[in-house]
Design an enzyme around this catalytic site. Structure first.
Site, PDB file in Angstrom:
ATOM      1  CB  SER A 189      -0.879   0.030   1.247  1.00 28.88           C
ATOM      2  OG  SER A 189      -1.540  -1.185   1.400  1.00 28.88           O
ATOM      3  N   GLY A 190       1.859   1.312   0.907  1.00 33.53           N
ATOM      4  CA  GLY A 190       2.671   2.512   1.053  1.00 33.53           C
ATOM      5  C   GLY A 190       3.609   2.714  -0.126  1.00 33.53           C
ATOM      6  CD  GLU A 192       6.488  -6.494  -3.419  1.00 32.57           C
ATOM      7  OE1 GLU A 192       6.281  -5.628  -2.572  1.00 32.57           O
ATOM      8  OE2 GLU A 192       6.537  -7.727  -3.143  1.00 32.57           O
ATOM      9  CD  GLN A 227      -1.830  -6.426   3.958  1.00 32.48           C
ATOM     10  OE1 GLN A 227      -1.726  -6.545   5.170  1.00 32.48           O
ATOM     11  NE2 GLN A 227      -0.826  -6.011   3.217  1.00 32.48           N
ATOM     12  CB  CYS A 284      -5.800  -3.326  10.932  1.00 30.96           C
ATOM     13  SG  CYS A 284      -7.513  -2.785  11.134  1.00 30.96           S
ATOM     14  CE  LYS A 317       3.960  -0.587  13.508  1.00 38.68           C
ATOM     15  NZ  LYS A 317       4.709   0.548  12.970  1.00 38.68           N
ATOM     16  CB  THR A 318      -4.326   1.842   9.316  1.00 41.94           C
ATOM     17  OG1 THR A 318      -3.991   3.233   9.449  1.00 41.94           O
ATOM     18  CG2 THR A 318      -4.787   1.311  10.658  1.00 41.94           C
ATOM     19  CB  ALA A 319      -4.357   0.850   4.115  1.00 40.18           C
ATOM     20  CB  ALA A 320      -6.315   4.999   7.120  1.00 36.67           C
ATOM     21  CB  CYS A 370      -9.192   1.317  13.260  1.00 36.28           C
ATOM     22  SG  CYS A 370      -9.321  -0.442  13.447  1.00 36.28           S
TER      23      CYS A 370
END
Ligand code: FAD
Length: 558
Positions: free
Chosen positions: A158-159, A180, A188, A306, A451-454, A486
């Site tokens: 994501s990051g 990668e 996720q 998350c 620790k989130t995609a947000a 979250c």
């Protein structure tokens, strides 16, 4: 028996016996490597004997036999891979320990000064001066072929992909290299929905090749070392690249092996986890199949990605049992290593209403430490106020596990970690504390945000802007405020939308009349099930920075 340590994860010994493995396991070793070919001496135990002794103790075992005078480049590469992939600490042995030490030194020669390797080996009692020339040769290979990029990004999650897109939006001609190894990219946050039968797993995966911009040089190999002083990244079996600026976006590691019995039980015996793409559908199978019995949901020590995901799985499962009319027949328990239901107190009252509605028993300070899949028994450890540790076992019909999580070893091994192993960055600019040309994004950073995609979505424009300032030699201007989010799926159709920044400060995106994050909201459910996946694929990964403009560094602060 005192193993001789060569680095944090690796120690060596002269010939050991299979019965010595018990003591080595007690000392904490998790993997054993034998570098001795079978039948070198008549009194030597076979590799098969070590293998079965190791397996009986739950240790990992690898046999990489070499002859001292004929160590090939392939042997060196294989040893390096074992060092990277086996759970540590690792104990390697041969007849005297020299071959194991030689393999280690040769496998590290590209990343560390030869003098340092010789000194470490000598400290462990091994004179490797005869290998100095070969080490120097290895250290100097590849150099001529190493390409230099404006920006190297390690990790296409994501990051990493969001930063790449944000960089290219700002400066299209930038020479970017993405390191990668994976061919698939996962959304996720969707796995919670897969575990509840709302999404199917395929909706959460896209081929990486469809997401990596074609102007990016994508290297399909893992980064195995970051040589920060020399601005280089070494790839496993694929040379090295140089950078003017580096973005570390490796995410975190799920440590399934830390709980004995868990790996073997996953995907069968009623044991599942929404933390894996292939297992989230099994969660839904189990939920639908359970008509009564005991369902346990576990949460490991923080930090995890998350932090709400373990209880999201629980509420959605309980809601299904309520709708199916069997809730009264299912004993649901939440076992969390932490002291509270959620880290930000404002959201706890709404969550407690659901805990009561579903009749969930809460067990705080209770950590999953073992799983017996065949017997369907989980063991938990807890400590009383005097620090006395006790263990208790519980039978289950369904067990949903959020695994222990840790920073990737690459970070500490490359000298870039804080005391806890995470990438040591400034919480505002996301620049490394010691190396001005290194930045971090996503779960790998050692900041206190969720620790989130947000959070990664907010990190990306900050890092993109600050990387470009670094390349231009101008002061850093973009600043991250600690935002993370979250969406706690408390029932099918409703969400408690936790949005907060550093220090647990509430940071709602919407006015409270539209979505009050402290109350269950139907609109927030539509956000999670429809808007957010769209935002992810079509905005975040494409460099469209909706609702995530970076803050500004106060003048004179950097
Ligand atoms: P990742 O997306 O995990 O990507 C890391 C990448 O780095 C991977 O592709 C990996 O292959 C690569 N990599 C690792 N090591 C190396 C190496 N040595 N060399 C090269 N590449 C490497 N977030 C939310 O915002 N909302 C939610 O509702 C939410 N729910 C979640 C539910 C679950 C069940 C899970 C598991 C996560 C959830 N998240 C949620 C968290 C979110 O998915 C992560 O925080 C986010 O993906 C972090 O992005 P990242 O880029 O740091 O790591």
């Amino acid at each position: 028996m005192t193993p001789r340590q060569l680095e944090g994860r690796l120690s060596v010994l002269p010939q050991i016996q299979p019965e010595d493995l018990t003591e080595l396991a007690a000392q904490g070793f998790r993997s054993i490597v034998s570098n001795r070919p079978d039948n070198e001496a008549p009194d030597q135990p076979s590799s098969a004997a070590f293998q079965s002794a190791a397996e009986a103790l739950g240790l990992h075992y690898a046999h990489l036999p070499v002859v001292g005078s004929a160590i090939s480049d392939q042997d060196i590469g294989r040893f390096g891979t074992l060092l990277d992939t086996l759970p540590g600490p690792i104990l390697a042995f041969c007849r005297t320990g020299t071959r194991s030490t030689t393999l280690w030194a040769l496998s590290q020669a590209r990343f560390r000064p030869v003098a340092q390797l010789l000194e470490t080996a000598a400290g462990a009692g091994y004179d490797l001066s005869g290998q100095a020339l070969r080490m120097a040769e290895i250290a100097s290979t590849d150099l001529a072929d190493e390409p230099t990029f404006d920006v190297v990004i390690i990790g296409g999650g994501s990051g990493g992909l969001a930063v790449a897109a944000s960089l290219l939006r700002r400066k299209s001609g930038l020479r970017i290299c993405l390191i990668e190894p994976r061919q698939e990219h996962y959304y996720q946050p969707g796995w919670t929905m897969v575990g509840a039968g709302v999404f199917n797993a395929e909706q959460t995966m896209r081929p990486m090749a469809t997401l990596v911009p074609t102007c990016i040089d994508w290297r399909h190999a893992p980064a195995e070392a970051i040589d920060a002083p020399n601005h280089r990244v070494h790839l496993a079996g694929a040379g090295a690249v140089r950078y003017r600026a580096l973005v570390v976006a490796t995410g975190l590691e799920l440590d399934w092996e830390a709980i004995p019995g868990l790996s073997e039980a996953l995907g069968r015996n009623g044991v599942t986890s929404n933390y894996r793409f292939d297992l989230a559908p099994y969660t839904w199978d189990l939920v639908q199949g359970l008509r009564g019995g005991t369902a346990l949901f576990t949460q490991p020590p923080m930090p995890i990605k998350c932090a709400g995901a373990p209880q999201k799985a629980m509420y959605l499962s309980a809601d299904h049992w309520r709708r199916a009319g069997v809730l009264g027949d299912v004993d649901i328990a939440f076992h969390s290593a932490g002291p509270a239901l959620f880290g930000v107190a404002d959201y706890v009252p709404a969550l407690m209403e659901y805990v009561e509605r579903y009749g969930i028993a809460l067990n705080f300070g209770s950590t999953l430490v073992a799983v017996d899949g065949a017997a369907k028994v989980a063991t938990f450890a807890s400590q009383d106020t005097a620090g006395v540790r006790t263990e208790s076992s519980r039978a289950y019909d369904m067990l949903h596990v959020a695994p222990p999580q840790r920073a990737p070893r690459l970070i500490a091994d490359s000298g870039l970690a804080n005391a806890a192993g995470w990438l040591d960055v400034d919480p505002g600019t996301l620049r490394h504390a010691a190396y001005a040309d290194i930045f971090g994004v996503g779960d790998v950073v050692g900041t206190t945000n969720a620790k989130t995609a947000a959070a990664a979505r907010k990190h990306a424009p900050v890092v993109a802007e600050n990387v470009l300032s670094t390349l231009a030699g101008t002061p850093l201007a973009a600043m991250y405020d600690g935002y993370g989010s979250c969406p706690l799926t408390v029932e099918r159709g409703k969400i408690v939308l936790a949005e907060f920044g550093y220090g647990g400060k509430l940071m709602p995106t919407f006015p409270t009349w539209l979505i009050d994050g402290r109350r269950p909201s139907r609109l927030a459910w539509h956000l999670k099930s429809e808007a957010l996946p769209n935002l992810y694929w079509n905005a975040m990964l494409k460099g469209r920075e909706w609702l995530c403009a970076p803050g500004r560094v106060p003048p004179g602060a950097v």
